[in-house]
Design a protein around this motif. Structure first.
Motif: not given
Length: 358
Positions: A242-249, A279-288, A327-337
């Protein structure tokens, strides 16, 4: 004496959670470092159920004794066992000033003070929604992290669930242009809106269940989202989707916490595959251990174990989670159903009990 793999298998049989000899080693090292159950969880960074059953197994094998106050201590037989395996007490080298986050809060003392003043009458955490909010230092560190990554100042921020009141801290910072909170708890929705009106903050809170479809006007609307999701695989997938589907670009960011207390590395692996392949997103950070939680009142009533060493009030803020940034890429996609039912809180790794086993 039994080898670590044999013990790991016995723990797996008790919990249903895959357990390795390395998991057993980490728990033994943590027990050697502290007698307090909740700190053992923090030091071992292994699922609650695995740690609890492991310690009970050690007790049954007469390797540890449980004192009247719930402290767990290796006896002579247990110390001999540790020495035979060359296991030493867990050592901690975390910076005490930043609590391991790598963030300097000294320039934000005014924001910390203001946040505490504004939220002094905040709603209490309740078990209905598995709530437990983070410390003020954690809240402000989240603001700093988003700002430092270029995801907050001049941006539109979505907060999916906000018993932590991140929206209020973000509003007080003066950095986002717009903040929308979607929250299932009516008490928190009302509280955030009251604070926003009182202090003229750019926040709008509304009632929302993330299993429901996002309101159409907010699909593809935001620059950044932040959430603290439940940790079943189903809940993680739908909430972050849901969060990813709310992102704009492309290039937008999402932030969320994930523990090793209610989510094993096996679950992390499954979820990371969902992030990458579905979702085709990239994990840029994991801070323990970025997120530190205030101990909640209903903890001992809700945990799934009644062992004497578990039923002890925590002496520290033991519940912690790592902070993910995606972080989203050009083909990232969330859940909109439309509405998607899912199990939110309970699986074999959960801290809380299953109602049918009460």
């Amino acid at each position: 004496m039994e080898n670590l793999q044999d013990i790991a298998h016995q723990v797996y049989q008790r919990t249903g959670v895959m357990t390795s000899s390395k998991d057993v080693e980490k728990i033994l090292s943590a027990v050697a470092a502290t007698p307090h159950f909740w700190e053992i969880i923090t030091l071992s960074q292994r699922p609650f159920s695995v740690v609890a059953e492991m310690i009970e197994l050690l007790r049954q094998k007469n390797l540890v004794t449980i004192e009247k106050n719930g402290d767990i201590k290796f006896n002579s037989k247990g110390l001999e066992y540790l020495n035979s395996l060359k296991i030493v007490p867990k050592r901690v080298y975390t910076c005490p000033a930043c609590e391991g986050r790598g963030i300097n809060l000294s320039k934000l003392e005014d924001l910390i003070k203001k946040f505490d003043q504004v939220t002094v009458n905040r709603p209490k955490a309740i078990s209905d929604y598995d709530q437990g909010f983070v410390t003020t230092q954690t809240v402000v560190s989240r603001i700093v992290l988003m700002a430092e990554r270029g995801d907050l100042e001049g941006k539109k921020l979505l907060v999916l669930g906000d018993d932590d009141l991140v929206s209020i801290a973000a509003g007080l910072s003066g950095m986002p242009t717009e903040i929308v909170v979607m929250e299932i708890d009516d008490r928190i929705v009302e509280y955030i809106n009251e604070v926003a009106n009182k202090y003229n903050l750019p926040i709008k809170a509304m009632k929302y269940d993330f299993r429901d479809k996002l309101p159409d006007e907010y699909v593809g609307y935001f620059d950044t989202f932040i959430t603290d999701p439940p940790e079943t695989i189903e809940a993680l997938e739908i909430c972050i989707g849901r969060g990813i589907s709310a992102l704009s670009q492309e290039g937008c960011a999402g932030y969320f916490g994930l523990t090793l207390i209610e989510a094993s590395l096996g679950k992390w692996n499954i979820f990371q595959q969902i992030l990458a392949s579905k979702f085709k997103v990239v994990v840029t950070d994991i801070i323990d251990d970025f997120n530190h939680y205030v101990n909640w009142d209903y903890l001992l009533k809700s945990v799934g174990k009644d062992y004497a060493f578990v039923q002890v009030e925590p002496r520290l803020n033991w519940y912690r989670s790592s902070m993910y940034r995606i972080e989203t890429l050009i083909d990232s996609k969330g859940i909109e159903n439309e509405y998607k039912p899912c199990e939110l809180y309970v699986d074999e790794e959960a801290l809380i009990y299953k109602e049918e086993n009460k």
